[in-house]
Design a protein around this motif. Sequence first.
Motif, PDB file in Angstrom:
ATOM      1  N   GLU A 688       0.837  -1.209   0.000  1.00  0.00           N
ATOM      2  CA  GLU A 688       0.000   0.000   0.000  1.00  0.00           C
ATOM      3  C   GLU A 688       0.869   1.255   0.000  1.00  0.00           C
ATOM      4  O   GLU A 688       0.597   2.217  -0.738  1.00  0.00           O
ATOM      5  CB  GLU A 688      -0.921  -0.007   1.219  1.00  0.00           C
ATOM      6  CG  GLU A 688      -2.052  -1.028   1.134  1.00  0.00           C
ATOM      7  CD  GLU A 688      -2.861  -1.114   2.424  1.00  0.00           C
ATOM      8  OE1 GLU A 688      -3.809  -1.907   2.466  1.00  0.00           O
ATOM      9  OE2 GLU A 688      -2.530  -0.372   3.389  1.00  0.00           O
ATOM     10  N   GLU A 689       1.906   1.267   0.815  1.00  0.00           N
ATOM     11  CA  GLU A 689       2.763   2.456   0.897  1.00  0.00           C
ATOM     12  C   GLU A 689       3.585   2.630  -0.381  1.00  0.00           C
ATOM     13  O   GLU A 689       3.838   3.758  -0.806  1.00  0.00           O
ATOM     14  CB  GLU A 689       3.689   2.355   2.112  1.00  0.00           C
ATOM     15  CG  GLU A 689       2.970   2.423   3.451  1.00  0.00           C
ATOM     16  CD  GLU A 689       2.285   3.769   3.683  1.00  0.00           C
ATOM     17  OE1 GLU A 689       2.753   4.785   3.112  1.00  0.00           O
ATOM     18  OE2 GLU A 689       1.285   3.814   4.429  1.00  0.00           O
ATOM     19  N   ALA A 690       3.994   1.514  -0.998  1.00  0.00           N
ATOM     20  CA  ALA A 690       4.778   1.615  -2.231  1.00  0.00           C
ATOM     21  C   ALA A 690       3.917   2.078  -3.399  1.00  0.00           C
ATOM     22  O   ALA A 690       4.420   2.684  -4.356  1.00  0.00           O
ATOM     23  CB  ALA A 690       5.420   0.263  -2.559  1.00  0.00           C
ATOM     24  N   THR A 691       2.610   1.791  -3.338  1.00  0.00           N
ATOM     25  CA  THR A 691       1.693   2.205  -4.406  1.00  0.00           C
ATOM     26  C   THR A 691       1.419   3.701  -4.356  1.00  0.00           C
ATOM     27  O   THR A 691       1.168   4.332  -5.384  1.00  0.00           O
ATOM     28  CB  THR A 691       0.374   1.423  -4.294  1.00  0.00           C
ATOM     29  OG1 THR A 691       0.653   0.028  -4.319  1.00  0.00           O
ATOM     30  CG2 THR A 691      -0.555   1.749  -5.447  1.00  0.00           C
ATOM     31  N   LYS A 692       1.474   4.266  -3.167  1.00  0.00           N
ATOM     32  CA  LYS A 692       1.204   5.704  -3.017  1.00  0.00           C
ATOM     33  C   LYS A 692       2.291   6.530  -3.698  1.00  0.00           C
ATOM     34  O   LYS A 692       3.460   6.148  -3.720  1.00  0.00           O
ATOM     35  CB  LYS A 692       1.148   6.080  -1.537  1.00  0.00           C
ATOM     36  CG  LYS A 692       0.004   5.454  -0.758  1.00  0.00           C
ATOM     37  CD  LYS A 692       0.104   5.835   0.715  1.00  0.00           C
ATOM     38  CE  LYS A 692      -0.999   5.172   1.543  1.00  0.00           C
ATOM     39  NZ  LYS A 692      -0.860   5.478   2.990  1.00  0.00           N
ATOM     40  N   GLU A 693       1.890   7.637  -4.254  1.00  0.00           N
ATOM     41  CA  GLU A 693       2.863   8.576  -4.799  1.00  0.00           C
ATOM     42  C   GLU A 693       3.499   9.333  -3.646  1.00  0.00           C
ATOM     43  O   GLU A 693       2.805   9.911  -2.806  1.00  0.00           O
ATOM     44  CB  GLU A 693       2.181   9.556  -5.766  1.00  0.00           C
ATOM     45  CG  GLU A 693       1.728   8.929  -7.075  1.00  0.00           C
ATOM     46  CD  GLU A 693       2.899   8.471  -7.931  1.00  0.00           C
ATOM     47  OE1 GLU A 693       3.969   9.134  -7.883  1.00  0.00           O
ATOM     48  OE2 GLU A 693       2.755   7.451  -8.626  1.00  0.00           O
ATOM     49  N   PHE A 694       4.819   9.318  -3.574  1.00  0.00           N
ATOM     50  CA  PHE A 694       5.491  10.115  -2.545  1.00  0.00           C
ATOM     51  C   PHE A 694       6.817  10.636  -3.087  1.00  0.00           C
ATOM     52  O   PHE A 694       7.427  10.043  -3.982  1.00  0.00           O
ATOM     53  CB  PHE A 694       5.721   9.308  -1.259  1.00  0.00           C
ATOM     54  CG  PHE A 694       6.635   8.129  -1.389  1.00  0.00           C
ATOM     55  CD1 PHE A 694       8.015   8.269  -1.235  1.00  0.00           C
ATOM     56  CD2 PHE A 694       6.136   6.855  -1.656  1.00  0.00           C
ATOM     57  CE1 PHE A 694       8.866   7.184  -1.348  1.00  0.00           C
ATOM     58  CE2 PHE A 694       6.980   5.760  -1.766  1.00  0.00           C
ATOM     59  CZ  PHE A 694       8.353   5.927  -1.613  1.00  0.00           C
ATOM     60  N   ASP A 695       7.218  11.755  -2.555  1.00  0.00           N
ATOM     61  CA  ASP A 695       8.466  12.389  -2.955  1.00  0.00           C
ATOM     62  C   ASP A 695       9.625  11.605  -2.335  1.00  0.00           C
ATOM     63  O   ASP A 695       9.611  11.333  -1.136  1.00  0.00           O
ATOM     64  CB  ASP A 695       8.483  13.836  -2.448  1.00  0.00           C
ATOM     65  CG  ASP A 695       9.635  14.647  -3.032  1.00  0.00           C
ATOM     66  OD1 ASP A 695      10.694  14.049  -3.323  1.00  0.00           O
ATOM     67  OD2 ASP A 695       9.484  15.877  -3.168  1.00  0.00           O
ATOM     68  N   PRO A 696      10.643  11.221  -3.132  1.00  0.00           N
ATOM     69  CA  PRO A 696      11.789  10.524  -2.553  1.00  0.00           C
ATOM     70  C   PRO A 696      12.426  11.273  -1.388  1.00  0.00           C
ATOM     71  O   PRO A 696      13.063  10.660  -0.530  1.00  0.00           O
ATOM     72  CB  PRO A 696      12.765  10.405  -3.734  1.00  0.00           C
ATOM     73  CG  PRO A 696      11.880  10.364  -4.938  1.00  0.00           C
ATOM     74  CD  PRO A 696      10.737  11.293  -4.604  1.00  0.00           C
ATOM     75  N   LEU A 697      12.228  12.603  -1.341  1.00  0.00           N
ATOM     76  CA  LEU A 697      12.755  13.380  -0.213  1.00  0.00           C
ATOM     77  C   LEU A 697      12.114  12.959   1.104  1.00  0.00           C
ATOM     78  O   LEU A 697      12.667  13.217   2.183  1.00  0.00           O
ATOM     79  CB  LEU A 697      12.532  14.874  -0.457  1.00  0.00           C
ATOM     80  CG  LEU A 697      13.505  15.529  -1.461  1.00  0.00           C
ATOM     81  CD1 LEU A 697      12.977  16.876  -1.914  1.00  0.00           C
ATOM     82  CD2 LEU A 697      14.886  15.681  -0.828  1.00  0.00           C
TER      83      LEU A 697
END
Length: 755
Positions: A688-697
Amino acid sequence: MNVYERYAPFIQDYIYRSGWRALRGVQNAAGEAIFGTEDNVLLTASTASGKTEAAFFPILTLLDEDPPHSVGALYIAPLKALINDQFGRLTELCQEASIPVTRWHGDVPQSQKRKLLRKPAGIVQITPESLESLLINKHMELPSLFCDLRFIVIDEIHSLLRGDRGLQTFCLIEQLCATAGCDPRRVGLSATIGDPEAAGRFLAAGSGRRTVIPRFDGGKEVWRLSMEHFFNTAPQADEGTPSAPPEMFALEAPTDTAPKAADPGIGYIFEHTRGKKCLIFTNSREECEAVCQTLRQYCEANHEPDRFLIHHGNLSASYRESAEGEMKDDDSRMSVCATATLELGIDIGRLERAFQIDAPFTVSGFLQRMGRTGRRGNPSEMWFVMREDHPEPRAMLPEMIPWYLIQGIALVQLYIEERFVEPPRTGRLPYSLLYHQTMSTLASCGEMTPGELASRVLTLSAFRRVSQDDYRLLLRHLLELDHISRTENGGLIVGLTGERIVNNYKFYAVFRENIEYSVRSGSEELGTIVKPPPVGDKIAIAGRVWVVEEVDHKKRVVYCTLVKGNIPAYFGDVAGDIHTRILEQMYRVLKEDTSYPYLMGHAVYRLQDARNTFQKAGMADLPLVHLGGNMWALFPWLGSYAFLALERFLKLRCGQRLELKGLHSSRPYYLQFTMKATESEFFQIAAEEATKEFDPLELLYPKEVPVFEKYDEYIPEELVRKGFALGVLDVEGMKQRVLSWSSSSLTAGSWENVR
């Protein structure tokens, strides 16, 4: 094209005098590419295949037919030792045509350099760091030195494909050409290129030319390879039963024995080096010193002459050159303990075998070390010696796996099965190098407007991913630090603080260095160390032990005298860069029941034991293994930078939901931690967390400034964080692996095929 007939008469005479009956495939192919096109050329062929002659025969022919008005060819090599080795060969080759060959590096007398400056001609051999120094300190001389430069030959180009040093080299080439007004062709040489097309693009960057990669039949590779495993104390994996040597060594019996109670692995090397000229490769300078000390002590215990030398980057030039000279002597029966300093290209004559203690980090490194042997018609021969301590009685599952043994097998099999070698490392944000080239440009060119500076630096191919906004941010920061200053005219120059950095000879290198102290015994220069101990303590260098008599911290000099003993050395930390493909192959080695003909007795038993552990623990099906209670182990089979991203992802993105604590990393093999979540919840939450869009920062800790490269400390914190998150962490590789786990919970074992 008849390449031989196309060569200049003095080249043909050289070939005749050398007794060659025919040109090799690489020499015919290189001649056709260099004579028949105006393109860059990438020559990939096995070690000792004649790549240097293949490149220089046609280059020297063209220079002889139409003599240039300046230096005609620039030869760039990653090591001074390689330059020194090639210097003699090139000088002999060029003598008849009166083409001068000049070495230009830190160990070369100034008189030779002044001679070149007075009359630029011929071939110049140089390291990237000395080329940087030349561009800074002899900027006004560059047009006269290189105005008619025709060729740039880059030897061992594979060593420049994955770090800032390679990007620096190509920045310098582009700047040299722009300043001198020349347009040379580039010729890259290497024995270990896994993706020639990618390497060809790297070679051509900023040149305006395409790269030709000649194809030819390089002949069949023949190896003599063995791999043995030793526990550092008895019993061995096969309960001490003497193992029969593999068939390829069946006619050889040890002619000497190690002392009683000797370290089994080092004793094995001692037993199989007598009467032979060998290289003993280690993965660090500390281990190199320790191994050499131990082997010399075994000589003393057996009442025999010392037959071991040492070679690594912290030794003085005299020690290194002595070892190189001994290796070139075909009658020598000395062996040399070495690091990567003897890995590249140096002709060390009739070397009979190489030993490798534990597994190197890369397939490329393995192939280079293997290639030190097998010259002059003999097959390449390497003996791997894998060592480990017995696991403690209460050791956790991950400590039961012989990681170095599995890694060594994986390196060999990846090349045998797929011809895989690590590709160029692209997609980085090299802000540390950007700082370096900014300061270098101002130091060499003097005052420039911000626009002029940006047009000189940002247009270099290495910085194609750097935005103008990022560069403005860097320049403002450097003004605040006084690394650069603004003149009354609004121009930029090196500031007073910046001058102290730029005027230090260590500025020329972009790789990180420790603060080093010179070590001397009387008039003898031994080498350098970091963190010198107090007076009265002992240090290890040059394969021996010395007692410290005096430490001059102001001059950074340690004075010492020789004593007997055995202590560990320390030269600073060096990080490994292991590719994901190697870890994936390690998984397959453990999962499959394939036998490998090069494994010797102890190693066969230790591999089988590891495979049993692997199967019983269920590691073949899922990467998460329950160790008892709330303790878990995760085996992601990811390379260094994807593994590092995974560590941070689990802590910062998943940690709270998993109630994850006490995460311990043994990079890049496994992670151990406690968590309250179940196995299925772990895979679900991670997916679930890997599917979410997130900034590498978001994979950086609050206020964290991860100084990773040499000059990161002088860069705005915002850029350091951005460079680490977007240029170091392999977030995409990590995400792919995490998402593959969720499908593998339904189809166990399928995830390892995900790239």
